[in-house]
Design an enzyme around this catalytic site. Structure first.
Site, PDB file in Angstrom:
ATOM      1  CG  ASP A  68     -13.780  -6.820   2.301  1.00 41.03           C
ATOM      2  OD1 ASP A  68     -13.386  -5.974   3.322  1.00 41.03           O
ATOM      3  OD2 ASP A  68     -14.227  -6.422   1.261  1.00 41.03           O
ATOM      4  CG  ASP A 128      -2.151 -20.304  -0.771  1.00 41.22           C
ATOM      5  OD1 ASP A 128      -1.456 -19.937   0.232  1.00 41.22           O
ATOM      6  OD2 ASP A 128      -1.559 -20.857  -1.808  1.00 41.22           O
ATOM      7  CE1 TYR A 172      -3.560  -2.540   0.430  1.00 40.69           C
ATOM      8  CE2 TYR A 172      -4.767  -0.535   1.016  1.00 40.69           C
ATOM      9  CZ  TYR A 172      -4.750  -1.790   0.867  1.00 40.69           C
ATOM     10  OH  TYR A 172      -5.772  -2.516   0.581  1.00 40.69           O
ATOM     11  CG  ASP A 229      -7.847  -4.536   1.649  1.00 40.37           C
ATOM     12  OD1 ASP A 229      -9.120  -4.149   2.221  1.00 40.37           O
ATOM     13  OD2 ASP A 229      -8.070  -4.545   0.335  1.00 40.37           O
ATOM     14  CE  LYS A 283       1.841 -18.018  -2.290  1.00 41.72           C
ATOM     15  NZ  LYS A 283       0.955 -18.988  -2.060  1.00 41.72           N
TER      16      LYS A 283
END
Ligand code: IPM
Ligand code: MG
Length: 368
Positions: free
Chosen positions: A261, A233, A143, A257, A200
């Site tokens: 959600d 993942d 970001y 982020d 990751k």
């Protein structure tokens, strides 16, 4: 009487409608617990772009820094959508204030209200007992990394033809991982004592550093907390297959982020989830949902996430635990009594129990 200064940032879309209910509840709970609130208000996001051409006018940051806490509603909308890098975007207001106040910790609790357990698209036995805290790093990563969009004379096309190129960089410094890891371990100590660190590390260098630092902090200062690593993942999958197993999840900005959600949707009602963004100074509280431009101005938006962000403000900024508990109890009672805004109503909700934004705020105040 203790007096606090609150900076209100209604933003766009349903923002002004829901923040009014947050203020209503804050005043009511304050009156009960001997707290008074003085408000300043400013435009941010699209509303600020319309008024003065930029999403975060410098004066807002000063106003926010001078306040004891910031209550924000939501920013954005199709009116300001653009891919032109030279045009202002509403989101710059939000990202700018997060960075400007150094709000590196974003807490997004995901809990099921019993009265709404039927709202989830997941099976009841899967969501039973879900109570997790997403701890998202908020001022680093892709970001805020170096980025560029440029015209490349010889290297944008497969055959070396000219064209546009762009990149964003996911970068973390050790201290940024260190401080967010500590926040996660501290949160876990007050909860069920377990941290799941999401990365990751099988692909990304920044994730390998993330994992190393998280483990060092764990060994040195938090050996009493259980720590597990999970690849992002796989985490996306586990979140909807065994969500109740998670306690605290800690992750970098963009993974957080996306996963927040997803985690919010476990409850079936994004309109219910609040968030707190904390740093070393003034903290900011906002719903996890967006500005819902499709229903803006109709007075039908669900104000409960905003009201629950007031609960978080009382808890984290003012250490007013009893007042915070009162707000949560009032919201729970209103839902238990069957009251719903449209987004959380279903076929079984009688018409007379479906209320508008302002009435929902009044009901919470009545229960206080
Ligand atoms: C959020 C939002 C923001 C983010 C947007 C509006 C910039 O999606 O708070 O999750 O990506 O952080
Ligand atoms: Mg988001």
């Amino acid at each position: 009487m203790i007096a606090y200064k609150i900076c209100l940032l209604p933003g766009d879309g349903i923002g002004p409608e829901i923040i009014a209910e947050g203020v209503k509840v804050l005043d009511a709970v304050g009156a009960k617990h001997g707290l008074t609130f003085a408000y300043t208000e400013a435009l941010i996001g699209g509303a600020a772009i319309d008024a003065c051409g930029e999403a975060l006018p410098a004066s807002i940051l000063e106003m926010a820094k001078a306040a004891d806490a910031v209550l924000l509603a939501a920013v954005g909308g199709p009116k300001w959508d653009t891919t032109d890098p030279d045009k202002p975007r509403p989101e710059q207001g939000l990202l700018g204030i997060r960075k400007g106040l150094q709000l590196y910790t974003n807490l997004r609790p995901v809990q099921i209200f019993d009265a709404l357990s039927g709202a989830s698209t997941l099976k009841p036995e899967v969501i039973e007992g879900v109570d997790l805290m997403m701890v998202r790093e908020l001022t680093g990563g892709v970001y805020f990394g170096r980025r560029e969009r440029f015209y490349d004379e010889a290297g944008a096309g497969v055959d070396g033809t000219p064209g546009q190129r762009a990149y964003d960089t996911m970068e973390y410094r050790e201290y940024e991982i260190d401080r967010i890891a500590r926040q996660a371990f501290e949160a876990a100590r007050k909860r069920r004592g377990k941290v799941t660190s999401v990365d990751k590390a099988n692909v990304l260098e920044s994730s390998r550093l993330w994992r190393e630092v998280v483990h060092r902090i764990h060994e040195e200062d938090y050996p009493d907390v259980e720590l597990e690593d999970i690849l992002v993942d796989n985490c996306a999958m586990q979140l909807i297959t065994r969500p109740a197993d998670f306690d605290v999840l800690v992750t970098e900005n963009m993974f957080g982020d996306i996963l927040s959600d997803e985690a919010a949707q476990i409850t079936g009602s994004l309109g219910m989830l609040a968030s707190a963004s904390l740093g070393d100074g003034t903290a900011l509280y906002e719903p996890s949902h967006g500005s819902a431009p499709d229903i803006a101005g109709q007075g039908i938006a669900n104000p409960l996430a905003q009201i629950l962000s007031v609960e978080m403000m009382l808890r984290y900024s003012f250490n007013a635990q009893e007042a915070a508990d009162d707000v949560r109890r009032a919201v729970t009672a209103v839902l238990d009594a069957g009251w719903r805004t449209g987004d959380i109503a279903d076929g079984a909700t009688p018409k007379e129990k479906v209320v508008d934004t302002s009435r929902m705020g009044d009901l919470v105040v009545d229960h206080l």
